[in-house]
Write an enzyme that holds these catalytic residues in place. Structure first.
Site, PDB file in Angstrom:
ATOM      1  N   ASP A  30       0.869  -1.184   0.000  1.00  0.00           N
ATOM      2  CA  ASP A  30       0.000   0.000   0.000  1.00  0.00           C
ATOM      3  C   ASP A  30       0.901   1.227   0.000  1.00  0.00           C
ATOM      4  OD1 ASP A  30      -3.236   0.300   1.124  1.00  0.00           O
ATOM      5  OD2 ASP A  30      -1.967   2.075   0.893  1.00  0.00           O
ATOM      6  N   THR A 121     -13.753  -3.670  -7.403  1.00  0.00           N
ATOM      7  CA  THR A 121     -14.976  -3.666  -8.215  1.00  0.00           C
ATOM      8  C   THR A 121     -14.803  -2.650  -9.326  1.00  0.00           C
ATOM      9  OG1 THR A 121     -16.211  -4.177  -6.248  1.00  0.00           O
ATOM     10  CG2 THR A 121     -17.474  -3.390  -8.126  1.00  0.00           C
ATOM     11  N   GLU A 151     -14.346 -10.140  -5.762  1.00  0.00           N
ATOM     12  CA  GLU A 151     -14.471 -10.532  -4.361  1.00  0.00           C
ATOM     13  C   GLU A 151     -15.916 -10.286  -3.919  1.00  0.00           C
ATOM     14  OE1 GLU A 151     -12.142 -11.848  -2.227  1.00  0.00           O
ATOM     15  OE2 GLU A 151     -14.076 -12.027  -1.227  1.00  0.00           O
ATOM     16  N   PHE A 152     -16.473 -11.216  -3.171  1.00  0.00           N
ATOM     17  CA  PHE A 152     -17.869 -11.065  -2.745  1.00  0.00           C
ATOM     18  C   PHE A 152     -17.993 -10.940  -1.230  1.00  0.00           C
ATOM     19  CE2 PHE A 152     -17.804 -13.482  -6.732  1.00  0.00           C
ATOM     20  CZ  PHE A 152     -18.527 -12.620  -7.543  1.00  0.00           C
ATOM     21  N   LEU A 153     -16.884 -10.633  -0.538  1.00  0.00           N
ATOM     22  CA  LEU A 153     -16.942 -10.604   0.935  1.00  0.00           C
ATOM     23  C   LEU A 153     -17.762  -9.417   1.434  1.00  0.00           C
ATOM     24  CD1 LEU A 153     -14.907  -8.224   2.205  1.00  0.00           C
ATOM     25  CD2 LEU A 153     -13.185  -9.837   1.463  1.00  0.00           C
ATOM     26  N   ASN A 212     -23.904  -7.071  -6.893  1.00  0.00           N
ATOM     27  CA  ASN A 212     -24.169  -5.984  -5.943  1.00  0.00           C
ATOM     28  C   ASN A 212     -25.422  -5.208  -6.332  1.00  0.00           C
ATOM     29  OD1 ASN A 212     -22.055  -6.643  -4.348  1.00  0.00           O
ATOM     30  ND2 ASN A 212     -20.928  -4.723  -4.580  1.00  0.00           N
ATOM     31  N   GLY A 257     -35.916  -1.164   5.838  1.00  0.00           N
ATOM     32  CA  GLY A 257     -35.253  -0.290   6.807  1.00  0.00           C
ATOM     33  C   GLY A 257     -34.945   1.069   6.212  1.00  0.00           C
ATOM     34  N   CYS A 264     -19.866   0.121  -0.815  1.00  0.00           N
ATOM     35  CA  CYS A 264     -20.041  -0.661  -2.049  1.00  0.00           C
ATOM     36  C   CYS A 264     -21.335  -0.361  -2.792  1.00  0.00           C
ATOM     37  CB  CYS A 264     -19.949  -2.143  -1.727  1.00  0.00           C
ATOM     38  SG  CYS A 264     -18.406  -2.572  -0.937  1.00  0.00           S
TER      39      CYS A 264
END
Ligand code: UGA
Length: 441
Positions: A30, A121, A151-153, A212, A257, A264
């Site tokens: 990073d 993404t 990634e789908f976390l 998403n 809600g 995301c």
């Protein structure tokens, strides 16, 4: 295998720690030196259950190292995962400058055949740009492939989602790249038997945005139903539950809600719609998904007014600041907008969140905070619930009623049972369900 992970946000750090955990030699990179120092000391710069142990395990075994040197990400790696940010520009477009910068530096430092795999993404066809950039920047004869392995976390469940995924997607144009990525994921696939979808780059990129966007659509869909329920006396919880019993619909992501937030969904729905427009496709559904979500907070403020009358001169306790439980992430957190609305109406706000208060203090100078949820509610005319933390669901309502000036709860996440709240003497308003209880003392 030797793997680099570029970017140490939620996706990057979780990926790095999990891949080290399953046996790979991982270098996390990073350009934020402070963040790298924090991680190198064995601290996680955000709240994510289970990640701290995995990070320390990786550092202790030496399988995980961190660096600020992006060039090393290329020289170290057989596979380099790109996990940098892709924020939204004011016009809704995804800002891909960080992806281009990474592609440029990795290309210039290639050392042997390397797979550069997007995990950030990104809009469809970003991979083509990465490939073009690398072809231009790489030294003559350098060998590489560009792939997409989204990634789908979820935040708050990131470790579990990474080590026990529903599916793994590998988008690549060469068998060599697919083989390498299969090797990276092999320990996870062997242990869990999760399906692996192998496809081309553009399809892999679309799978991520589409997943998403579809989840966000389910949320806006149920929130529209909630509005109809509020006008007719029906109960959205029962509607959603019964809909979810149909396996073609499924029960997940039908919780009504105050809308979706986080780093995301808001960004990805916008970027996907923008990309569709660029391609000449009118993805009208996504415009509606956004519109419905943006209308959630004003409607919620109206609901608070409907049980509290004027906001001015009122003390309002807010339980929950993070955009969802088990995280301290405040990016696009609906609670922040609710607080803005309360403050604009003249209410005094006292907030509580189990983990997000340190971060929130910088963002909310006009708000008081309490380390104890019941103390936050002391002398309040109303309690507003914005995040569905389990401890709020288990609240002692009798104790709460004792400390509050007026027994009024407005629940933006349908966390409490209306019968329980009414039995404890509260006026209780929630989303898509009839308000219960009578005017307070
Ligand atoms: C989301 C996706 O669920 C992940 O699969 C994806 O990998 C991730 O984005 C990403 O692209 O990185 P996340 O943003 O961490 O994960 O959180 P979610 O659990 O999806 O919740 C998003 C928002 O939707 C939250 O504000 C949550 O409160 C809201 N939500 C969720 C609802 O309002 N109703 C629901 O039924 C479910």
């Amino acid at each position: 295998m030797r793997v680099s992970v570029i970017g140490t946000g939620h996706v990057g750090l979780t990926t790095a720690a999990c891949l080290a955990h399953v046996g790979h030699e991982v270098l996390g990179v990073d350009d934020d030196a402070e963040k790298v120092a924090t991680i190198g000391r064995g601290d996680v710069p955000f709240h994510e259950p289970g990640l701290l142990d995995l990070l320390r395990e990786g550092l202790d075994t030496g399988r995980l190292r961190v660096s600020t040197d992006l060039g090393q990400a290329a020289t170290h790696a057989e596979v380099a995962f790109v996990c940098v940010g892709t924020p939204t520009k004011p016009n809704g477009e995804a800002d891909l400058i960080q992806v281009e910068r990474v592609a440029t530096i990795v290309a210039r430092n290639l050392d042997g055949y390397t797979v550069v795999a997007e995990k950030s993404t990104v809009p469809v066809e970003t991979g083509q740009w990465v490939r073009r950039t690398m072809v231009t920047e790489a030294p003559a004869g350098a060998e590489f492939d560009v792939a997409s392995t989204p990634e789908f976390l979820r935040e708050g469940r990131a470790v579990q989602d990474t080590l026990e995924p529903d599916r793994i997607v590998i988008g690549a144009s060469s068998d060599r790249a697919v083989h390498r990525l299969r090797e990276v994921y092999r320990p996870i696939v062997d242990r869990t038997g999760c399906p692996v979808v192998v496809t081309d780059l553009a399809t892999a990129e679309l799978i991520k945005h589409s997943s998403n966007a579809f989840l966000a659509t389910k949320i806006s869909f149920v929130n529209s139903i909630a509005q109809i329920c509020e006008r007719t006396g029906a109960d959205v919880e029962v509607v959603a539950q019964a809909m979810g019993l149909d396996p073609r619909i499924g029960p997940a992501f039908l919780r009504a809600g105050i809308g979706y937030g986080g780093s995301c969904f808001p960004k990805d729905v916008r970027a996907y719609r923008y990309r569709a427009e660029q391609l000449g496709v009118d993805f009208e559904v996504l415009a509606a998904v956004e519109r419905v979500n943006e209308a959630r907070i004003p409607a919620f403020i109206d609901k608070i007014r409907s049980v509290l009358w004027n906001l001015a001169d009122k003390r309002v306790a807010v339980w929950g600041l993070a955009f969802k439980p088990e995280t301290d992430d405040l990016r696009h957190a609906p609670a922040l907008e609710v607080i803005e609305g309360l403050r604009a109406g003249g209410a005094q706000v006292v907030a509580h969140d189990p983990v997000a208060m340190p971060a929130a203090k910088h963002l909310l100078p006009d708000v008081s905070f309490s380390e104890d949820a019941y103390e936050a509610a002391r002398r309040a005319h109303c309690l507003v619930i914005c995040t569905e933390w389990p401890e709020y669901a288990a609240a002692d309502l009798a104790r709460l009623r004792e400390v509050m000036a007026r027994p009024v709860i407005v629940d933006g996440r349908n966390l409490l049972h209306p019968e329980d709240a009414a039995a404890a003497g509260f006026v209780y308003a929630s989303v898509g369900r009839p308000t219960v209880g009578t005017a307070g003392r």
